[in-house]
Scaffold this motif. Structure first.
Motif, PDB file in Angstrom:
ATOM      1  N   THR A   1     -18.191  -7.097  14.611  1.00  0.00           N
ATOM      2  CA  THR A   1     -18.291  -8.541  14.868  1.00  0.00           C
ATOM      3  C   THR A   1     -18.815  -8.803  16.273  1.00  0.00           C
ATOM      4  O   THR A   1     -19.681  -9.658  16.475  1.00  0.00           O
ATOM      5  N   ILE A   2     -18.298  -8.069  17.236  1.00  0.00           N
ATOM      6  CA  ILE A   2     -18.742  -8.217  18.627  1.00  0.00           C
ATOM      7  C   ILE A   2     -20.226  -7.889  18.744  1.00  0.00           C
ATOM      8  O   ILE A   2     -20.997  -8.618  19.371  1.00  0.00           O
ATOM      9  N   LEU A   3     -20.651  -6.803  18.116  1.00  0.00           N
ATOM     10  CA  LEU A   3     -22.059  -6.396  18.171  1.00  0.00           C
ATOM     11  C   LEU A   3     -22.962  -7.425  17.503  1.00  0.00           C
ATOM     12  O   LEU A   3     -24.027  -7.762  18.018  1.00  0.00           O
ATOM     13  N   ARG A   4     -22.533  -7.938  16.365  1.00  0.00           N
ATOM     14  CA  ARG A   4     -23.357  -8.928  15.642  1.00  0.00           C
ATOM     15  C   ARG A   4     -23.443 -10.258  16.379  1.00  0.00           C
ATOM     16  O   ARG A   4     -24.409 -10.996  16.207  1.00  0.00           O
ATOM     17  N   ARG A   5     -22.431 -10.581  17.187  1.00  0.00           N
ATOM     18  CA  ARG A   5     -22.520 -11.788  18.018  1.00  0.00           C
ATOM     19  C   ARG A   5     -23.682 -11.653  19.006  1.00  0.00           C
ATOM     20  O   ARG A   5     -24.325 -12.626  19.363  1.00  0.00           O
ATOM     21  N   HIS A   6     -23.907 -10.437  19.433  1.00  0.00           N
ATOM     22  CA  HIS A   6     -25.011 -10.176  20.361  1.00  0.00           C
ATOM     23  C   HIS A   6     -26.349 -10.113  19.611  1.00  0.00           C
ATOM     24  O   HIS A   6     -27.360 -10.613  20.092  1.00  0.00           O
ATOM     25  N   ASP A   7     -26.361  -9.454  18.448  1.00  0.00           N
ATOM     26  CA  ASP A   7     -27.581  -9.277  17.657  1.00  0.00           C
ATOM     27  C   ASP A   7     -27.185  -9.303  16.178  1.00  0.00           C
ATOM     28  O   ASP A   7     -26.649  -8.328  15.660  1.00  0.00           O
ATOM     29  N   ARG A   8     -27.461 -10.410  15.500  1.00  0.00           N
ATOM     30  CA  ARG A   8     -27.008 -10.570  14.114  1.00  0.00           C
ATOM     31  C   ARG A   8     -27.662  -9.585  13.140  1.00  0.00           C
ATOM     32  O   ARG A   8     -27.194  -9.414  12.020  1.00  0.00           O
ATOM     33  N   HIS A   9     -28.707  -8.907  13.567  1.00  0.00           N
ATOM     34  CA  HIS A   9     -29.408  -7.967  12.691  1.00  0.00           C
ATOM     35  C   HIS A   9     -28.942  -6.522  12.871  1.00  0.00           C
ATOM     36  O   HIS A   9     -29.428  -5.641  12.162  1.00  0.00           O
ATOM     37  N   ILE A  10     -28.026  -6.293  13.785  1.00  0.00           N
ATOM     38  CA  ILE A  10     -27.603  -4.916  14.055  1.00  0.00           C
ATOM     39  C   ILE A  10     -26.906  -4.313  12.833  1.00  0.00           C
ATOM     40  O   ILE A  10     -26.140  -4.986  12.142  1.00  0.00           O
ATOM     41  N   ALA A  11     -27.201  -3.084  12.550  1.00  0.00           N
ATOM     42  CA  ALA A  11     -26.636  -2.387  11.379  1.00  0.00           C
ATOM     43  C   ALA A  11     -25.331  -1.694  11.768  1.00  0.00           C
ATOM     44  O   ALA A  11     -25.236  -0.473  11.794  1.00  0.00           O
ATOM     45  N   ALA A  12     -24.318  -2.501  12.076  1.00  0.00           N
ATOM     46  CA  ALA A  12     -23.024  -1.971  12.500  1.00  0.00           C
ATOM     47  C   ALA A  12     -22.114  -1.774  11.299  1.00  0.00           C
ATOM     48  O   ALA A  12     -21.950  -2.682  10.477  1.00  0.00           O
ATOM     49  N   GLU A  13     -21.535  -0.570  11.214  1.00  0.00           N
ATOM     50  CA  GLU A  13     -20.581  -0.236  10.161  1.00  0.00           C
ATOM     51  C   GLU A  13     -19.242   0.029  10.829  1.00  0.00           C
ATOM     52  O   GLU A  13     -19.140   0.937  11.655  1.00  0.00           O
ATOM     53  N   ALA A  14     -18.212  -0.740  10.474  1.00  0.00           N
ATOM     54  CA  ALA A  14     -16.904  -0.613  11.112  1.00  0.00           C
ATOM     55  C   ALA A  14     -15.958   0.219  10.249  1.00  0.00           C
ATOM     56  O   ALA A  14     -15.901   0.042   9.028  1.00  0.00           O
ATOM     57  N   TYR A  15     -15.210   1.098  10.906  1.00  0.00           N
ATOM     58  CA  TYR A  15     -14.285   1.999  10.220  1.00  0.00           C
ATOM     59  C   TYR A  15     -12.967   2.099  10.986  1.00  0.00           C
ATOM     60  O   TYR A  15     -12.922   1.880  12.194  1.00  0.00           O
ATOM     61  N   ASP A  16     -11.931   2.488  10.274  1.00  0.00           N
ATOM     62  CA  ASP A  16     -10.608   2.694  10.853  1.00  0.00           C
ATOM     63  C   ASP A  16     -10.480   4.134  11.363  1.00  0.00           C
ATOM     64  O   ASP A  16     -11.289   5.004  11.021  1.00  0.00           O
ATOM     65  N   TRP A  17      -9.432   4.364  12.161  1.00  0.00           N
ATOM     66  CA  TRP A  17      -9.127   5.739  12.580  1.00  0.00           C
ATOM     67  C   TRP A  17      -8.974   6.621  11.349  1.00  0.00           C
ATOM     68  O   TRP A  17      -8.402   6.224  10.338  1.00  0.00           O
ATOM     69  N   GLY A  18      -9.504   7.816  11.429  1.00  0.00           N
ATOM     70  CA  GLY A  18      -9.402   8.778  10.339  1.00  0.00           C
ATOM     71  C   GLY A  18     -10.582   8.751   9.399  1.00  0.00           C
ATOM     72  O   GLY A  18     -10.752   9.678   8.602  1.00  0.00           O
ATOM     73  N   ALA A  19     -11.411   7.730   9.463  1.00  0.00           N
ATOM     74  CA  ALA A  19     -12.573   7.664   8.577  1.00  0.00           C
ATOM     75  C   ALA A  19     -13.594   8.717   8.994  1.00  0.00           C
ATOM     76  O   ALA A  19     -13.900   8.879  10.167  1.00  0.00           O
ATOM     77  N   ARG A  20     -14.112   9.427   8.001  1.00  0.00           N
ATOM     78  CA  ARG A  20     -15.179  10.413   8.228  1.00  0.00           C
ATOM     79  C   ARG A  20     -16.448   9.831   7.625  1.00  0.00           C
ATOM     80  O   ARG A  20     -16.491   9.507   6.438  1.00  0.00           O
ATOM     81  N   VAL A  21     -17.487   9.709   8.446  1.00  0.00           N
ATOM     82  CA  VAL A  21     -18.719   9.047   8.037  1.00  0.00           C
ATOM     83  C   VAL A  21     -19.865  10.061   8.095  1.00  0.00           C
ATOM     84  O   VAL A  21     -20.270  10.489   9.188  1.00  0.00           O
ATOM     85  N   PRO A  22     -20.395  10.481   6.932  1.00  0.00           N
ATOM     86  CA  PRO A  22     -21.560  11.369   6.952  1.00  0.00           C
ATOM     87  C   PRO A  22     -22.778  10.636   7.511  1.00  0.00           C
ATOM     88  O   PRO A  22     -23.056   9.498   7.136  1.00  0.00           O
ATOM     89  N   LEU A  23     -23.477  11.276   8.434  1.00  0.00           N
ATOM     90  CA  LEU A  23     -24.687  10.681   9.002  1.00  0.00           C
ATOM     91  C   LEU A  23     -25.927  11.238   8.337  1.00  0.00           C
ATOM     92  O   LEU A  23     -26.954  10.575   8.260  1.00  0.00           O
TER      93      LEU A  23
END
Length: 183
Positions: A11-33
């Motif tokens: 949310t903070i990032l999108r306030r700065h740039d609404r097009h940013i591809a930000a994916e938010a996760y909780d502690w413990g989440a494993r995200v394959p890149l």
């Protein structure tokens, strides 16, 4: 570009740039890149704030980047707390090649101890997380707190001697320096 961030920071990032591809996760989440690299969000002892009215409205975290060459533990901005998160990182990720550990912005201690580690705690984090190498961060760019700007590296070297950590295993680098981390 894809941005992996803790909960609330999207949310903070999108306030700065609404097009940013930000994916938010909780502690413990494993995200394959990709097929070989993944990032896991881990706890850190800190709080978030970007304004006077949004304290603790977003999650703070550390990151473990898993790669074929070994894991990189980005401890981030953290305090010592009870130290348990650093031992837990070692249990969950036994092949940490590099830990990136903060060493600055710790004085006055009565005020900063809940937000930032000091150099002695940084040396303990290195031992506890089991990384083969460490690199210092969070110091020397500009004056944040009461300690002299050049004090953190001196105190870290003293702490490393007390913990019998060889200089080549925990590096303090200046902006622009490069380091090819050993095996």
């Amino acid at each position: 570009p894809r941005v992996v961030t803790p909960l609330g920071n999207d949310t903070i990032l999108r306030r700065h740039d609404r097009h940013i591809a930000a994916e938010a996760y909780d502690w413990g989440a494993r995200v394959p890149l990709n097929g070989q690299i993944a990032v896991t969000l881990l706890p850190a002892y800190h709080w978030s704030a970007r304004t006077l009215s949004d304290r603790r409205m977003a999650l703070w975290c550390a990151f473990m980047i898993e790669a074929p060459e070994g894991a990189i533990y980005c401890v981030g901005d953290t305090s010592w707390g009870d130290g348990a998160i650093f031992s837990q990182a070692r249990l969950n990720f036994p092949d940490i090649r590099l830990a990136i550990i903060p060493i600055g912005a710790y004085e006055p201690r009565w005020f900063m101890r809940d937000n930032h580690v000091d150099p002695e705690e940084a040396a303990q984090i290195f031992r506890m997380c089991g990384a083969r190498y460490a690199m210092a961060h969070h110091w020397g760019t500009f004056q944040l707190t009461d300690e002299p700007i050049d004090e953190p590296p001196r105190r870290l070297r003293e702490a490393m001697r007390a913990e019998a950590i060889a200089d080549e295993r925990f590096r303090v680098m200046r902006p622009g320096e490069a380091w090819e981390v050993g095996e």
